[in-house]
Design a protein around this motif. Sequence first.
Motif, mmCIF file in Angstrom:
data_model
loop_
_atom_site.group_PDB
_atom_site.id
_atom_site.type_symbol
_atom_site.label_atom_id
_atom_site.label_comp_id
_atom_site.label_asym_id
_atom_site.label_seq_id
_atom_site.Cartn_x
_atom_site.Cartn_y
_atom_site.Cartn_z
ATOM 1 N N ARG A 162 0.812 -1.217 0.000
ATOM 2 C CA ARG A 162 0.000 0.000 0.000
ATOM 3 C C ARG A 162 0.846 1.267 0.000
ATOM 4 O O ARG A 162 0.663 2.163 -0.826
ATOM 5 N N PHE A 163 1.820 1.375 0.915
ATOM 6 C CA PHE A 163 2.571 2.624 1.088
ATOM 7 C C PHE A 163 3.929 2.617 0.380
ATOM 8 O O PHE A 163 4.635 3.609 0.379
ATOM 9 N N LYS A 164 4.300 1.500 -0.230
ATOM 10 C CA LYS A 164 5.538 1.395 -1.007
ATOM 11 C C LYS A 164 6.768 1.777 -0.198
ATOM 12 O O LYS A 164 7.680 2.452 -0.678
ATOM 13 N N THR A 165 6.772 1.349 1.038
ATOM 14 C CA THR A 165 7.967 1.510 1.879
ATOM 15 C C THR A 165 8.569 0.146 2.135
ATOM 16 O O THR A 165 7.880 -0.879 2.065
ATOM 17 N N TRP A 166 9.867 0.122 2.430
ATOM 18 C CA TRP A 166 10.594 -1.123 2.612
ATOM 19 C C TRP A 166 10.696 -1.464 4.100
ATOM 20 O O TRP A 166 11.053 -0.607 4.905
ATOM 21 N N HIS A 167 10.406 -2.703 4.444
ATOM 22 C CA HIS A 167 10.478 -3.166 5.830
ATOM 23 C C HIS A 167 11.193 -4.515 5.869
ATOM 24 O O HIS A 167 10.945 -5.379 5.023
ATOM 25 N N THR A 168 12.053 -4.684 6.848
ATOM 26 C CA THR A 168 12.763 -5.950 7.011
ATOM 27 C C THR A 168 11.869 -6.948 7.739
ATOM 28 O O THR A 168 11.296 -6.640 8.786
ATOM 29 N N ARG A 169 11.782 -8.132 7.177
ATOM 30 C CA ARG A 169 10.939 -9.182 7.750
ATOM 31 C C ARG A 169 11.731 -10.486 7.800
ATOM 32 O O ARG A 169 12.693 -10.689 7.064
ATOM 33 N N TRP A 170 11.296 -11.390 8.665
ATOM 34 C CA TRP A 170 11.904 -12.715 8.791
ATOM 35 C C TRP A 170 11.124 -13.684 7.911
ATOM 36 O O TRP A 170 9.927 -13.897 8.114
ATOM 37 N N PHE A 171 11.790 -14.269 6.910
ATOM 38 C CA PHE A 171 11.139 -15.164 5.950
ATOM 39 C C PHE A 171 11.493 -16.617 6.256
ATOM 40 O O PHE A 171 12.629 -16.927 6.607
ATOM 41 N N VAL A 172 10.510 -17.486 6.069
ATOM 42 C CA VAL A 172 10.679 -18.929 6.270
ATOM 43 C C VAL A 172 10.087 -19.648 5.066
ATOM 44 O O VAL A 172 8.927 -19.435 4.703
ATOM 45 N N LEU A 173 10.889 -20.493 4.441
ATOM 46 C CA LEU A 173 10.431 -21.310 3.312
ATOM 47 C C LEU A 173 10.453 -22.769 3.733
ATOM 48 O O LEU A 173 11.506 -23.327 4.025
ATOM 49 N N GLN A 174 9.276 -23.380 3.788
ATOM 50 C CA GLN A 174 9.148 -24.801 4.108
ATOM 51 C C GLN A 174 8.123 -25.416 3.172
ATOM 52 O O GLN A 174 7.057 -24.843 2.936
ATOM 53 N N LYS A 175 8.492 -26.593 2.652
ATOM 54 C CA LYS A 175 7.612 -27.296 1.728
ATOM 55 C C LYS A 175 7.189 -26.359 0.605
ATOM 56 O O LYS A 175 8.013 -25.800 -0.094
#
Length: 251
Positions: A162-175
Motif C-alpha cells: 500500500r505505502f511502497k515503503t521497505w520493511h525488514t521481515r523474517w522469511f521462512v520457506l518450508q515445503k
Amino acid sequence: MSMAGTLDQITLEMGKQLESLDWFHPGVDRHTAESLLLQNGVDGTYMLRPSSKAGEYALSVRCDKSVKHFNLSVEGTDFKFGHGEFHSMSELINHFANKPLIGADSGQLTLLNYPYPRNIEEPNMYDTIRVHAEFSTADDFSRGPEFAINSKEGFLTKLGARFKTWHTRWFVLQKFELRYYKKKEDTRAIRAMDLRECEECKRDYTNKGKFNVFRVVFKWRTFFMYSTTEQECNDWIKLINWKLKNTQRRP
C-alpha cells in the motif's frame, strides 16, 4: 556352476535391474526418504531405496502427512511386492505404470502416482543439512537451527503493497509455503504464500537504488524483496525456482 550359484547370479542381476530404475535412490536411508517426501512430495509420491536388510529393497511412499515403507524383494527368479509376484522387470514396471493402490496397516489406501526421480537437481547448498528422526513422524517441522532438506529462513527487506515503503521481515520457506514474520521470534506469520500458485521468481531491476532485489509473482500480487548480499539473493531465487519446477502445481 551349481544350481545355487546360478540362482545367486540371477538374483544379483535382478537387483541390478531394480537399481537401474530412475526412481531408485542408492544413498537414501529411511529417515532421509521421509524428509524428502514430506518436504517435496504429495500424497502418492514414492521412491525405491535400499532396505536395512541385505539384498532387499524398500518402497517409501508419501501417504497423508506421513511416509510408509513397503518391502520389495527378489525371491528366486521373481520380484515380490505386497501380495504380488512379478516374473520379469517389465511386469513390475507395468504394475507401477498402472498407478496401483497400496494399503498401510491402518487400512488407508494410496494411489502410487508420482515416482520421485533420482536425478532431481536439488540445490547444492542443502547437501550437508542433517536429517533427523523427528522428520519421520510429523508434517509439522519445527523452526529450529537444524532445518529440513530444501528449507530456508532468513531476513529479507520487503516492499509494502500500500505505502511502497521497505520493511525488514523474517522469511521462512518450508515445503510449498513461503511465510514472513515481523520479527524472528514471532510465532504467527503476517502472511503465508502457497508457491504452488506462484507464476515466477526472478531478479528484478525496476527498483532504482536497490540491489539484490528479486520478485515473486502471483496472479493477485507481485512481492518485491531484497537481501543484503548477491549470494543470498541468488540462493533464495534458486531454491524457490527449484520448488516451482518440482512441485505439483495448483490450477
